[in-house]
Scaffold this active site. Structure first.
Site, PDB file in Angstrom:
ATOM      1  N   LEU A  31     -11.811   2.833  -1.466  1.00  0.00           N
ATOM      2  CA  LEU A  31     -12.036   2.479  -2.420  1.00  0.00           C
ATOM      3  C   LEU A  31     -10.200   1.753  -2.824  1.00  0.00           C
ATOM      4  CD1 LEU A  31     -13.833   1.577  -5.292  1.00  0.00           C
ATOM      5  CD2 LEU A  31     -12.762   3.929  -6.243  1.00  0.00           C
ATOM      6  N   HIS A  32     -10.569   0.365  -2.372  1.00  0.00           N
ATOM      7  CA  HIS A  32      -9.806  -0.229  -2.857  1.00  0.00           C
ATOM      8  C   HIS A  32      -9.060  -1.756  -3.026  1.00  0.00           C
ATOM      9  CE1 HIS A  32     -11.018  -2.151   1.128  1.00  0.00           C
ATOM     10  NE2 HIS A  32     -10.387  -3.020   0.165  1.00  0.00           N
ATOM     11  N   ARG A  33     -10.496  -2.396  -3.009  1.00  0.00           N
ATOM     12  CA  ARG A  33     -10.295  -3.291  -3.649  1.00  0.00           C
ATOM     13  C   ARG A  33      -9.612  -3.882  -5.084  1.00  0.00           C
ATOM     14  NH1 ARG A  33     -12.415  -7.392  -0.318  1.00  0.00           N
ATOM     15  NH2 ARG A  33     -13.585  -7.366   1.230  1.00  0.00           N
ATOM     16  N   ARG A  44      -2.508   2.818  -3.699  1.00  0.00           N
ATOM     17  CA  ARG A  44      -2.210   2.521  -4.930  1.00  0.00           C
ATOM     18  C   ARG A  44      -3.907   2.701  -5.765  1.00  0.00           C
ATOM     19  NH1 ARG A  44      -4.421  -2.310  -3.446  1.00  0.00           N
ATOM     20  NH2 ARG A  44      -5.951  -3.106  -4.698  1.00  0.00           N
TER      21      ARG A  44
END
Length: 348
Positions: free
Chosen positions: A190-192, A225
């Protein structure tokens, strides 16, 4: 993963080439892992661009790449994928009159809020040669007015890398290290920004993943992040059932993915890899620039819809399978086809 097979083909055929690493992805530990694991030679030029805003990175790449191109004066510049480096390098070369070939051309999400979509559109608008991975890409380029004689359906170089290394990856001890058994866990990435930086979306997704983690452990190689946002948004109470790791090297992650019961992701490349591996993939996006992974592969789109994430996850845990097959030309020989073209058209 996309450039390694091309470097191998160039070296095998004795074709002089210069490998330029912009340094846009600047994690030195991960960069070293990927270069070492995939057998990619050290870059001939490392621009060391590093982090920054989209505009800052674009400007730095163009500024640092231009003198390299002026010095080397290549017959062709090859760019891969859809990152900022792809677009910035293409513009720089085109302004110097250097032909550009785009590997993984023509993919479209039709979502201009994604920076990658802008990169894809700009790159393909000025590239001279287009190497495509699936039929939808050919149709997109045709619709955008790219001449058919500039488009070549060659397959997927990322799958070349997977095919070459999947057996070697089976020797990775990552499952034992994490204490999980084959088909006894799921994988999450999960990074978007649309998922991670939006409090509402991240909360809904984490609640859904938490529900699935009640039934099966979820291994989560977490982006820095993403971890930061989970803390900022007060979502720490939802992490039970997750096995968190640092971002993994290619071989470890390939082993982890290949033996997973299911994968939940918002990544583009993982949709392709799971399709070839035959692993169910639930993509937490409203769209995909790789529709063949849905129409032909094992992928399904669920967006940031918590109910659908849980429903589709549990269906797959309970044995549901949508089948899936390997798309045409995803056979491990895409780089050979690309270099054949270059030899016949550029080097002859």
């Amino acid at each position: 993963m996309k450039i390694a097979p091309l470097c191998e083909q160039f070296a095998a055929r004795g074709i002089p080439h210069v490998l330029v690493h912009t340094g846009q992805h600047y994690d030195h530990r991960m960069s070293k892992l990927f270069f070492d694991e995939l057998g990619i030679p050290r870059p001939d030029r490392d621009l060391g661009v590093g982090s920054g805003s989209q505009a800052e990175q674009t400007a730095e790449i163009m500024k640092r790449l231009e003198p390299v191109l002026l010095e080397e004066r290549p017959d062709l510049m090859i760019v891969v994928g859809d990152v900022t480096s792809t677009m910035a390098a293409t513009i720089t070369a085109a302004k110097l009159g250097i032909p550009v070939a785009h590997v993984e051309s023509g993919l479209r999400s039709f979502d201009r809020t994604m920076p990658e979509e802008i990169n894809r559109l700009l790159t393909d608008a000025i590239a001279d040669w287009h190497f495509t991975t699936e039929d939808s890409a050919n149709e997109n380029l045709k619709r955008e007015g790219v001449a058919a004689e500039k488009v070549f359906f060659v397959g997927n170089t990322m799958i070349d890398t997977l095919v070459k290394h999947v057996e070697r990856a089976s020797e990775s001890p990552i499952l034992e290290t994490l204490g999980v058994a084959p088909k006894g866990y799921g994988v999450v990435t999960l990074h978007r920004p649309s998922n991670v930086d939006n409090r509402e979306n991240l909360t809904v997704i984490m609640e859904a993943l938490h529900e699935i983690a009640r039934e099966i452990p979820l291994v989560f190689p977490i982006h820095p992040r993403t971890r930061k946002r989970i803390d900022e948004f007060g979502l720490g109470h939802l992490i039970n059932g997750f096995i968190f790791t640092e971002p993994l090297g290619y071989l470890d992650f390939l082993r982890l993915t290949s033996q997973a019961r299911l994968v939940l992701t918002d990544s583009g490349g993982i949709q392709e890899e799971t399709t070839v591996l035959g692993v169910p993939c639930i993509t937490m996006r409203e769209n995909t620039e790789r529709p063949v992974t849905v129409t032909c592969g094992t992928n399904i789109l669920v967006g940031a819809d918590g109910k659908r994430i849980v429903e589709e996850g549990k269906k797959r845990l309970n044995g549901f399978t949508a089948g899936g097959s390997i798309p045409p030309l995803w056979d491990g020989h895409a780089a050979e086809r690309i270099v054949d073209f270059i030899v016949n058209r550029i080097c002859s």
